[in-house]
Design an enzyme around this catalytic site. Structure first.
Site, PDB file in Angstrom:
ATOM      1  N   HIS A   3      -3.359 -41.393   3.428  1.00  0.00           N
ATOM      2  CA  HIS A   3      -3.352 -42.848   3.509  1.00  0.00           C
ATOM      3  C   HIS A   3      -3.604 -43.251   4.946  1.00  0.00           C
ATOM      4  O   HIS A   3      -3.122 -42.598   5.867  1.00  0.00           O
ATOM      5  CB  HIS A   3      -1.994 -43.407   3.050  1.00  0.00           C
ATOM      6  CG  HIS A   3      -2.067 -44.841   2.689  1.00  0.00           C
ATOM      7  ND1 HIS A   3      -1.938 -45.834   3.616  1.00  0.00           N
ATOM      8  CD2 HIS A   3      -2.309 -45.443   1.504  1.00  0.00           C
ATOM      9  CE1 HIS A   3      -2.076 -47.004   3.008  1.00  0.00           C
ATOM     10  NE2 HIS A   3      -2.305 -46.800   1.740  1.00  0.00           N
ATOM     11  N   ASP A  31      -2.181 -43.785  -6.127  1.00  0.00           N
ATOM     12  CA  ASP A  31      -3.178 -43.435  -7.143  1.00  0.00           C
ATOM     13  C   ASP A  31      -2.891 -42.084  -7.791  1.00  0.00           C
ATOM     14  O   ASP A  31      -3.389 -41.802  -8.881  1.00  0.00           O
ATOM     15  CB  ASP A  31      -4.580 -43.413  -6.516  1.00  0.00           C
ATOM     16  CG  ASP A  31      -5.015 -44.801  -6.100  1.00  0.00           C
ATOM     17  OD1 ASP A  31      -4.842 -45.722  -6.907  1.00  0.00           O
ATOM     18  OD2 ASP A  31      -5.493 -44.966  -4.970  1.00  0.00           O
TER      19      ASP A  31
HETATM   20  N1  COA Z   1      -7.694 -34.288   1.182  1.00  0.00           N
HETATM   21  C1  COA Z   1      -7.961 -33.415   2.171  1.00  0.00           C
HETATM   22  N2  COA Z   1      -7.889 -33.720   3.473  1.00  0.00           N
HETATM   23  C2  COA Z   1      -7.539 -34.976   3.789  1.00  0.00           C
HETATM   24  C3  COA Z   1      -7.247 -35.934   2.816  1.00  0.00           C
HETATM   25  C4  COA Z   1      -7.336 -35.566   1.471  1.00  0.00           C
HETATM   26  N3  COA Z   1      -7.081 -36.438   0.508  1.00  0.00           N
HETATM   27  N4  COA Z   1      -6.919 -37.094   3.417  1.00  0.00           N
HETATM   28  C5  COA Z   1      -7.004 -36.867   4.726  1.00  0.00           C
HETATM   29  N5  COA Z   1      -7.396 -35.596   4.952  1.00  0.00           N
HETATM   30  C6  COA Z   1      -7.606 -34.971   6.243  1.00  0.00           C
HETATM   31  C7  COA Z   1      -9.036 -35.280   6.710  1.00  0.00           C
HETATM   32  O1  COA Z   1      -9.943 -34.300   6.260  1.00  0.00           O
HETATM   33  C8  COA Z   1      -8.860 -35.305   8.191  1.00  0.00           C
HETATM   34  O2  COA Z   1      -8.799 -33.982   8.649  1.00  0.00           O
HETATM   35  P1  COA Z   1      -9.497 -33.555  10.023  1.00  0.00           P
HETATM   36  O3  COA Z   1      -8.789 -34.371  11.074  1.00  0.00           O
HETATM   37  O4  COA Z   1      -9.249 -32.108  10.087  1.00  0.00           O
HETATM   38  O5  COA Z   1     -10.935 -33.946   9.870  1.00  0.00           O
HETATM   39  C9  COA Z   1      -7.480 -35.910   8.394  1.00  0.00           C
HETATM   40  O6  COA Z   1      -6.745 -35.605   7.192  1.00  0.00           O
HETATM   41  C10 COA Z   1      -7.511 -37.414   8.586  1.00  0.00           C
HETATM   42  O7  COA Z   1      -8.194 -37.989   7.457  1.00  0.00           O
HETATM   43  P2  COA Z   1      -9.122 -39.260   7.520  1.00  0.00           P
HETATM   44  O8  COA Z   1      -9.987 -39.289   6.311  1.00  0.00           O
HETATM   45  O9  COA Z   1      -9.806 -39.344   8.848  1.00  0.00           O
HETATM   46  O10 COA Z   1      -8.037 -40.405   7.457  1.00  0.00           O
HETATM   47  P3  COA Z   1      -8.319 -41.882   7.112  1.00  0.00           P
HETATM   48  O11 COA Z   1      -7.139 -42.640   7.579  1.00  0.00           O
HETATM   49  O12 COA Z   1      -9.645 -42.326   7.575  1.00  0.00           O
HETATM   50  O13 COA Z   1      -8.419 -41.840   5.524  1.00  0.00           O
HETATM   51  C11 COA Z   1      -8.009 -41.920   3.252  1.00  0.00           C
HETATM   52  C12 COA Z   1      -7.445 -42.229   4.641  1.00  0.00           C
HETATM   53  C13 COA Z   1      -7.110 -42.563   2.219  1.00  0.00           C
HETATM   54  C14 COA Z   1      -9.420 -42.534   3.120  1.00  0.00           C
HETATM   55  C15 COA Z   1      -8.077 -40.406   3.053  1.00  0.00           C
HETATM   56  O14 COA Z   1      -6.793 -39.855   3.152  1.00  0.00           O
HETATM   57  C16 COA Z   1      -8.745 -40.027   1.746  1.00  0.00           C
HETATM   58  O15 COA Z   1      -9.982 -39.957   1.664  1.00  0.00           O
HETATM   59  N6  COA Z   1      -7.934 -39.752   0.665  1.00  0.00           N
HETATM   60  C17 COA Z   1      -8.486 -39.430  -0.636  1.00  0.00           C
HETATM   61  C18 COA Z   1      -8.864 -40.694  -1.392  1.00  0.00           C
HETATM   62  C19 COA Z   1      -7.666 -41.485  -1.823  1.00  0.00           C
HETATM   63  O16 COA Z   1      -6.726 -40.961  -2.400  1.00  0.00           O
HETATM   64  N7  COA Z   1      -7.740 -42.789  -1.596  1.00  0.00           N
HETATM   65  C20 COA Z   1      -6.703 -43.727  -2.001  1.00  0.00           C
HETATM   66  C21 COA Z   1      -6.061 -44.322  -0.808  1.00  0.00           C
HETATM   67  S1  COA Z   1      -4.646 -45.302  -1.274  1.00  0.00           S
END
Ligand code: COA
Length: 368
Positions: A258, A309
């Site tokens: 998140h 979710d």
């Molecule tokens: N699975 C695997 N790795 C994850 C992850 C996941 N669901 N969520 C975060 N990470 C990892 C990223 O790969 C990243 O690793 P790195 O620093 O080694 O590259 C790190 O954690 C930070 O993630 P990031 O995507 O940059 O964080 P964000 O704040 O931009 O993204 C989300 C937040 C929600 C977009 C992200 O966690 C995600 O894509 N989750 C899956 C989709 C989801 O469940 N969305 C609903 C949100 S309520």
């Protein structure tokens, strides 16, 4: 790039405005709507009271609740052109696309109607479930079922989809998911709704844009993606090797992580509890086992917690809904939050217009 230090990619950490609607507190993993903790709202209130709270700022007294519920019940039936737009959609159209289009048609129909913005929000709150249910039945080749004025919001939705009302535990689980999905400060779709509103555009345009934003798998679309993932895993015993492979392949695990919460999402324990109770009733605890194993394994492997979710995906699946309608069901709830934000933005509006750091070619002349 000299400006790079100033750029907040994805607006992470940027405070864009004030809001009195909800507060996300990542330090304590908690979330309040108008000052009330969501767990408490789930324990003591239903979704209709919660929607009123978000839109009006206070919980309703008995009289206010009757009036609010009455307004919702009175507006459930869809204008003919909206019904036509649903029925004429392509057989394989995604329900989020059908919903987005239907809301747009509703807006075009309403453009000449009287009424203030709150009335329009209540219109959408009342009609979005009818759109979602009608599309569900259309995709299955079934006749639509008309809304029933003697049923509350959640029971009526089940009735319009399945022609029956489920067990109390199932209804409660669904209602809890509606409360928990209703509002979450400046998330991508809410910020989209506020951005559209800030141009002095109308409520329907703000909601159409917000639906588009919510559709993506990094936002609301994650509840569908979670269920596809769980079906791919297949059984609790397969979780360990599946996760190892998925992470080695660099896959994002849906329903985890998140932007704001880093140590867990406050809504998850409440939703997990409701999911557990419903799965036990349905004799389907294997989905709970799989979810719990995956959450444990993900914590060990990446120290990343599930988000809302994660439990709602399998919970909706056990309720009998098809996966493609999970995100439209999220819209049924989030319309309360979007509506509150549209009204708040209008009350103290400033056009949302950030800056960008230009990285293209320097100024040049056309040759010749
Ligand atoms: N699975 C695997 N790795 C994850 C992850 C996941 N669901 N969520 C975060 N990470 C990892 C990223 O790969 C990243 O690793 P790195 O620093 O080694 O590259 C790190 O954690 C930070 O993630 P990031 O995507 O940059 O964080 P964000 O704040 O931009 O993204 C989300 C937040 C929600 C977009 C992200 O966690 C995600 O894509 N989750 C899956 C989709 C989801 O469940 N969305 C609903 C949100 S309520």
């Amino acid at each position: 790039m000299s400006d790079a230090a100033e750029i907040k990619y994805g607006l992470a950490g940027v405070i864009a405005d004030e809001t009195a609607i909800s507060k996300v507190m990542p330090e304590t993993n908690s979330l309040t709507y108008r000052g009330y903790a969501v767990e408490e709202l789930c324990a003591h209130c239903d979704f209709e009271q919660t929607a009123y709270l978000l839109l009006h700022g206070e919980l309703p007294d008995a009289e206010q609740l009757v009036a609010f519920a009455g307004a919702e019940r009175a507006r459930r039936v869809l204008p003919w052109k909206v019904q036509q737009s649903i029925m004429m959609s392509a057989a394989d159209a995604h329900p989020m696309d059908v919903l987005r289009t239907a809301v747009s048609v509703l807006g075009a129909e309403d453009a000449r109607a009287a009424g203030d913005d709150l009335a329009r929000v209540i219109d959408l709150y009342a009609r979005i479930p009818t759109i979602v249910a009608m599309d569900y039945r259309r995709r299955r080749g079934e006749e639509p079922i008309a809304p029933r004025g003697d049923l509350g919001f959640s029971a009526n939705f089940f009735f319009m989809c399945f022609g029956e009302i489920p067990a109390r535990e199932v209804l409660k689980c669904f209602d809890i998911s509606m409360i928990l999905y209703a509002e979450h400060s400046f998330n991508a779709s809410t910020f989209t709704a506020r951005t559209v509103t800030s141009t002095t555009s109308d409520v329907y345009s703000a909601v159409v844009a917000a639906i588009g934003a919510l559709k993506g798998a990094l936002h609301g679309g994650a509840n569908e993606a979670v269920m596809h993932m769980m079906l791919e895993i297949g059984e609790a015993e397969a979780v360990g090797p599946w996760l190892e492979r998925a992470l080695a392949d660099g896959r994002k695990i849906m329903g985890f992580g998140h932007r704001v919460y880093r140590n867990g999402d406050s809504r998850v324990p409440t939703m997990m509890e409701a999911f557990r109770a419903m799965a036990a009733l349905k004799g389907a605890v294997r989905w709970v086992e799989m979810a719990e194993r995956l959450a444990d394994a993900m914590l060990k492997a990446k120290n990343i917690h599930p988000n809302l979710d994660f439990p709602t995906g399998p919970a909706y699946y056990l309720m009998g809904f098809d996966i493609a309608m999970f995100t439209p069901m999220f819209v049924m709830s989030r319309i309360a939050g979007w509506g509150a934000h549209v009204l708040e933005q209008k009350a103290n509006n400033k056009l949302i217009r950030p800056l960008s750091a230009y990285v293209g070619p320097p100024q040049r002349r056309i040759a010749g």
